[in-house]
Write an enzyme that holds these catalytic residues in place. Structure first.
Site, PDB file in Angstrom:
ATOM      1  N   ASN A  48     -11.611  -3.899   3.180  1.00  0.00           N
ATOM      2  CA  ASN A  48     -10.212  -4.007   3.586  1.00  0.00           C
ATOM      3  C   ASN A  48      -9.810  -5.423   3.983  1.00  0.00           C
ATOM      4  O   ASN A  48      -8.638  -5.796   3.863  1.00  0.00           O
ATOM      5  CB  ASN A  48      -9.909  -3.008   4.701  1.00  0.00           C
ATOM      6  CG  ASN A  48      -9.783  -1.590   4.151  1.00  0.00           C
ATOM      7  OD1 ASN A  48      -9.772  -1.403   2.934  1.00  0.00           O
ATOM      8  ND2 ASN A  48      -9.684  -0.605   5.019  1.00  0.00           N
ATOM      9  N   ARG A  68     -10.757   6.220   5.667  1.00  0.00           N
ATOM     10  CA  ARG A  68     -12.086   6.769   5.993  1.00  0.00           C
ATOM     11  C   ARG A  68     -12.345   8.073   5.252  1.00  0.00           C
ATOM     12  O   ARG A  68     -11.427   8.821   4.954  1.00  0.00           O
ATOM     13  CB  ARG A  68     -12.154   7.080   7.491  1.00  0.00           C
ATOM     14  CG  ARG A  68     -12.341   5.872   8.328  1.00  0.00           C
ATOM     15  CD  ARG A  68     -12.815   6.273   9.717  1.00  0.00           C
ATOM     16  NE  ARG A  68     -11.775   6.883  10.534  1.00  0.00           N
ATOM     17  CZ  ARG A  68     -12.022   7.493  11.679  1.00  0.00           C
ATOM     18  NH1 ARG A  68     -13.264   7.613  12.124  1.00  0.00           N
ATOM     19  NH2 ARG A  68     -11.039   7.993  12.400  1.00  0.00           N
ATOM     20  N   HIS A  86      -8.500   0.630  18.574  1.00  0.00           N
ATOM     21  CA  HIS A  86      -8.283   1.866  17.809  1.00  0.00           C
ATOM     22  C   HIS A  86      -9.630   2.353  17.270  1.00  0.00           C
ATOM     23  O   HIS A  86      -9.914   2.268  16.083  1.00  0.00           O
ATOM     24  CB  HIS A  86      -7.298   1.581  16.677  1.00  0.00           C
ATOM     25  CG  HIS A  86      -6.899   2.795  15.903  1.00  0.00           C
ATOM     26  ND1 HIS A  86      -6.458   3.950  16.496  1.00  0.00           N
ATOM     27  CD2 HIS A  86      -6.865   3.034  14.565  1.00  0.00           C
ATOM     28  CE1 HIS A  86      -6.169   4.836  15.560  1.00  0.00           C
ATOM     29  NE2 HIS A  86      -6.409   4.316  14.379  1.00  0.00           N
ATOM     30  N   ASN A  94      -7.243  -0.136   8.555  1.00  0.00           N
ATOM     31  CA  ASN A  94      -8.404  -0.145   9.458  1.00  0.00           C
ATOM     32  C   ASN A  94      -9.512  -1.076   8.984  1.00  0.00           C
ATOM     33  O   ASN A  94      -9.625  -1.305   7.779  1.00  0.00           O
ATOM     34  CB  ASN A  94      -8.958   1.277   9.563  1.00  0.00           C
ATOM     35  CG  ASN A  94      -8.243   2.073  10.634  1.00  0.00           C
ATOM     36  OD1 ASN A  94      -7.971   1.551  11.712  1.00  0.00           O
ATOM     37  ND2 ASN A  94      -7.936   3.325  10.331  1.00  0.00           N
ATOM     38  N   ARG A 113     -14.313   3.466  11.424  1.00  0.00           N
ATOM     39  CA  ARG A 113     -13.265   2.560  10.941  1.00  0.00           C
ATOM     40  C   ARG A 113     -13.866   1.205  10.568  1.00  0.00           C
ATOM     41  O   ARG A 113     -13.414   0.542   9.642  1.00  0.00           O
ATOM     42  CB  ARG A 113     -12.177   2.407  12.003  1.00  0.00           C
ATOM     43  CG  ARG A 113     -11.406   3.716  12.249  1.00  0.00           C
ATOM     44  CD  ARG A 113     -10.351   3.553  13.330  1.00  0.00           C
ATOM     45  NE  ARG A 113      -9.574   4.767  13.547  1.00  0.00           N
ATOM     46  CZ  ARG A 113      -9.872   5.717  14.427  1.00  0.00           C
ATOM     47  NH1 ARG A 113     -10.961   5.602  15.179  1.00  0.00           N
ATOM     48  NH2 ARG A 113      -9.115   6.776  14.569  1.00  0.00           N
ATOM     49  N   GLY A 171       0.870  -1.181   0.000  1.00  0.00           N
ATOM     50  CA  GLY A 171       0.000   0.000   0.000  1.00  0.00           C
ATOM     51  C   GLY A 171       0.899   1.222   0.000  1.00  0.00           C
ATOM     52  O   GLY A 171       1.542   1.525   1.006  1.00  0.00           O
TER      53      GLY A 171
HETATM   54  O1  TXD Z   1      -3.126   4.275  12.825  1.00  0.00           O
HETATM   55  C1  TXD Z   1      -3.571   3.609  11.964  1.00  0.00           C
HETATM   56  N1  TXD Z   1      -3.694   2.302  12.135  1.00  0.00           N
HETATM   57  C2  TXD Z   1      -3.982   4.229  10.694  1.00  0.00           C
HETATM   58  C3  TXD Z   1      -4.607   3.426   9.702  1.00  0.00           C
HETATM   59  C4  TXD Z   1      -3.554   5.533  10.355  1.00  0.00           C
HETATM   60  C5  TXD Z   1      -3.635   5.968   9.061  1.00  0.00           C
HETATM   61  C6  TXD Z   1      -4.247   5.200   7.999  1.00  0.00           C
HETATM   62  N2  TXD Z   1      -4.903   4.042   8.484  1.00  0.00           N
HETATM   63  C7  TXD Z   1      -5.490   3.112   7.525  1.00  0.00           C
HETATM   64  O2  TXD Z   1      -4.508   2.695   6.583  1.00  0.00           O
HETATM   65  C8  TXD Z   1      -6.593   3.735   6.700  1.00  0.00           C
HETATM   66  O3  TXD Z   1      -7.822   3.718   7.406  1.00  0.00           O
HETATM   67  C9  TXD Z   1      -6.605   2.804   5.515  1.00  0.00           C
HETATM   68  O4  TXD Z   1      -7.323   1.624   5.828  1.00  0.00           O
HETATM   69  C10 TXD Z   1      -5.122   2.455   5.319  1.00  0.00           C
HETATM   70  C11 TXD Z   1      -4.444   3.276   4.237  1.00  0.00           C
HETATM   71  O5  TXD Z   1      -4.610   4.639   4.489  1.00  0.00           O
HETATM   72  P1  TXD Z   1      -3.991   5.737   3.497  1.00  0.00           P
HETATM   73  O6  TXD Z   1      -4.342   7.064   4.049  1.00  0.00           O
HETATM   74  O7  TXD Z   1      -2.574   5.428   3.226  1.00  0.00           O
HETATM   75  O8  TXD Z   1      -4.901   5.458   2.202  1.00  0.00           O
HETATM   76  P2  TXD Z   1      -4.539   5.664   0.662  1.00  0.00           P
HETATM   77  O9  TXD Z   1      -3.713   6.896   0.471  1.00  0.00           O
HETATM   78  O10 TXD Z   1      -5.808   5.548  -0.085  1.00  0.00           O
HETATM   79  O11 TXD Z   1      -3.598   4.432   0.323  1.00  0.00           O
HETATM   80  C12 TXD Z   1      -4.043   3.127   0.308  1.00  0.00           C
HETATM   81  C13 TXD Z   1      -3.329   2.444  -0.822  1.00  0.00           C
HETATM   82  C14 TXD Z   1      -3.694   2.985  -2.210  1.00  0.00           C
HETATM   83  O12 TXD Z   1      -2.543   3.445  -2.891  1.00  0.00           O
HETATM   84  C15 TXD Z   1      -4.305   1.762  -2.904  1.00  0.00           C
HETATM   85  O13 TXD Z   1      -4.035   1.725  -4.313  1.00  0.00           O
HETATM   86  C16 TXD Z   1      -3.618   0.641  -2.168  1.00  0.00           C
HETATM   87  O14 TXD Z   1      -3.640   1.042  -0.816  1.00  0.00           O
HETATM   88  N3  TXD Z   1      -4.240  -0.652  -2.352  1.00  0.00           N
HETATM   89  C17 TXD Z   1      -3.536  -1.781  -2.468  1.00  0.00           C
HETATM   90  N4  TXD Z   1      -2.236  -2.016  -2.432  1.00  0.00           N
HETATM   91  C18 TXD Z   1      -1.818  -3.284  -2.596  1.00  0.00           C
HETATM   92  N5  TXD Z   1      -2.659  -4.325  -2.764  1.00  0.00           N
HETATM   93  C19 TXD Z   1      -3.991  -4.144  -2.803  1.00  0.00           C
HETATM   94  N6  TXD Z   1      -4.828  -5.174  -2.978  1.00  0.00           N
HETATM   95  C20 TXD Z   1      -4.489  -2.816  -2.651  1.00  0.00           C
HETATM   96  N7  TXD Z   1      -5.715  -2.267  -2.642  1.00  0.00           N
HETATM   97  C21 TXD Z   1      -5.567  -0.948  -2.458  1.00  0.00           C
END
Ligand code: TXD
Length: 311
Positions: free
Chosen positions: A94, A81, A174, A119, A87, A8
Site C-alpha cells: 500500500n 485485509r 487504528h 491501511n 493492518r 481507489g
Molecule cells: O477506516 C479505515 N481507515 C479503513 C481503511 C476502512 C476501510 C478500508 N480501509 C482500507 O482502505 C483498506 O484496508 C484498504 O487498504 C483500503 C481500501 O479498502 P477497500 O475495502 O475499498 O478495498 P477494495 O474494494 O479492494 O478497493 C481498493 C481499490 C481497488 O478498486 C483497486 O483497484 C484500487 O484500490 N487500486 C488503485 N487505485 C488507484 N491507483 C492505484 N495505484 C491502485 N491500486 C489499487
C-alpha cells in the site's frame, strides 16, 4: 460546486461516493487503476441521482488529470485485509500505491485537503504528508470516526438508547491497541463508566478494538466499507462546510499528548483548512498508559515505512 476526488473506487471509495452524492455535497470523481470500473460505477451512481433528487456530477477515470481542481482528495486505493492479516501486513504494497496517488493528485489539485483511509492508516497518512510536503493540517486520516461509531453502535445495542444520545471517543492508532476512552464517552452526558456495569463496558471496549477484524472474518474477501465510507462523508462535509466539527481523526503530532513526528488518533477540529486544531484531553494514568502502548505500535509501523521509503 465543490469537487471531491476519490482515489481507489473499490468498496470503500465507491460507497463514499454514494454517501457524498446523497448529501449533494460536491461533484465527485472516482479514480482507479482498473479500466472501466470507475467509469461504470460513476455512471451507475449518476443515473441513481434523478431518483433521489440530487444534482451533482459523478465521473470516473483511470487518469489523474480528471481530478484537477479538487477541494478534497480522498485516498482509499490499496489492498484491504483478508482474515488472519493485520493492518500492518499491508504496509509495503500500500505504501507504493498511496505514494503514487498522493503525489499524482497533488499535481492537479495543489490546494486540496487530503483525507487518507488506506491501511495501515496512521502510517499511510504520514507517508502522504511527507511525500507531498504539505502543511500538517492539510492531511488527515480517517479511523477515529469509524472506531467511535462502532463503539456507539455497540453501546446503543446494549442500552437501547438512540445513537444520537451516545458520544464515544476512540483515540490512538487504528490498530488493535486503539484507545476507547470510556470516561470521556457518554450517554446523554452520563459517563459510560457510570452508565454501564464494568463487565458490559469491558466487552464493548474489546469488541470495538476488534471491530474491523470482526467484519473481515465475516466477509472473508475484504474489509468493512459502509461505516468507513459514512465516516468519510462526515469528515468531507465538516471540511467543505467549515463546520469546526470535533471528531477523532489521525493527525500529525507536534508535541500534543507528548508525541512528535507521527500520525495518531486524537480529537481534531475539522474546518475548511483541514485539521485546524488538535484538542487535548486530560488523561489519567491508566489512559496515559494505553495511549503510550498504542503510540509504540504506530511508531513501529512508521519505522517500518522509513525502512522501505526514503522520506
Ligand atoms: O477506516 C479505515 N481507515 C479503513 C481503511 C476502512 C476501510 C478500508 N480501509 C482500507 O482502505 C483498506 O484496508 C484498504 O487498504 C483500503 C481500501 O479498502 P477497500 O475495502 O475499498 O478495498 P477494495 O474494494 O479492494 O478497493 C481498493 C481499490 C481497488 O478498486 C483497486 O483497484 C484500487 O484500490 N487500486 C488503485 N487505485 C488507484 N491507483 C492505484 N495505484 C491502485 N491500486 C489499487
Amino acid at each position: 460546486m465543490n469537487k471531491v476526488s476519490i482515489i481507489g473506487s473499490g468498496m470503500t471509495g465507491s460507497t463514499a461516493a454514494h454517501w457524498l452524492a446523497e448529501r449533494e455535497l460536491a461533484d465527485i470523481v472516482l479514480v482507479d487503476v482498473v479500466e472501466g470500473m470507475p467509469q461504470g460505477k460513476s455512471l451507475d451512481l449518476q443515473e441513481a441521482l434523478p431518483i433521489v433528487g440530487k444534482d451533482v456530477e459523478v465521473a470516473g477515470s483511470n487518469d489523474y488529470a480528471a481530478t484537477k481542481g479538487s477541494d478534497i482528495v480522498v485516498i482509499t486505493a490499496g489492498l484491504p485485509r483478508k482474515p488472519g492479516m493485520s493492518r500492518d501486513d499491508l504496509l509495503s504494497a500500500n505504501a507504493e500505491i498511496v505514494g503514487k496517488a498522493a503525489t499524482e493528485t497533488l499535481k492537479y489539485s495543489p490546494d486540496a485537503i487530503f483525507v487518507v483511509l488506506t491501511n495501515p492508516l496512521d502510517t499511510m497518512a504520514y507517508l502522504t504528508m511527507k511525500l507531498t510536503k504539505l502543511a500538517p493540517q492539510r492531511v488527515v486520516g480517517q479511523a477515529g470516526v469509524l472506531d467511535s461509531a462502532r463503539m456507539r453502535a455497540f453501546v446503543a445495542m446494549e442500552t437501547g438508547v438512540s445513537v444520537e444520545n451516545i458520544h464515544c471517543y476512540v483515540l490512538g492508532g487504528h490498530g488493535d491497541e486503539m484507545v476507547p476512552l470510556t470516561r470521556h464517552s457518554n450517554v446523554a452526558g452520563i459517563s459510560l463508566k457510570d452508565y454501564l456495569p464494568a463487565d458490559k463496558l469491558e466487552a464493548i471496549v474489546n469488541r470495538t478494538r476488534k471491530g474491523g477484524g470482526e467484519i473481515v472474518n465475516l466477509l472473508k474477501t475484504g474489509s468493512a466499507y459502509y461505516a468507513p465510507a459514512a465516516a468519510v462523508a462526515q469528515m468531507v462535509e465538516a471540511i467543505l462546510k467549515d463546520k469546526h466539527l470535533i471528531v477523532p481523526c489521525a493527525a500529525y503530532m507536534q508535541g500534543e499528548y507528548g508525541l512528535k513526528d507521527m500520525f495518531f488518533g486524537v480529537p481534531v477540529m475539522l474546518g475548511r483548512k483541514g485539521a485546524e486544531r488538535i484538542v487535548e484531553y486530560e488523561l489519567d494514568d491508566t489512559e496515559q498508559a494505553l495511549f503510550q502502548k498504542s503510540a509504540a505500535a504506530v511508531k513501529e509501523s512508521h519505522d517500518a515505512l522509513r525502512n522501505l521509503v526514503k522520506i
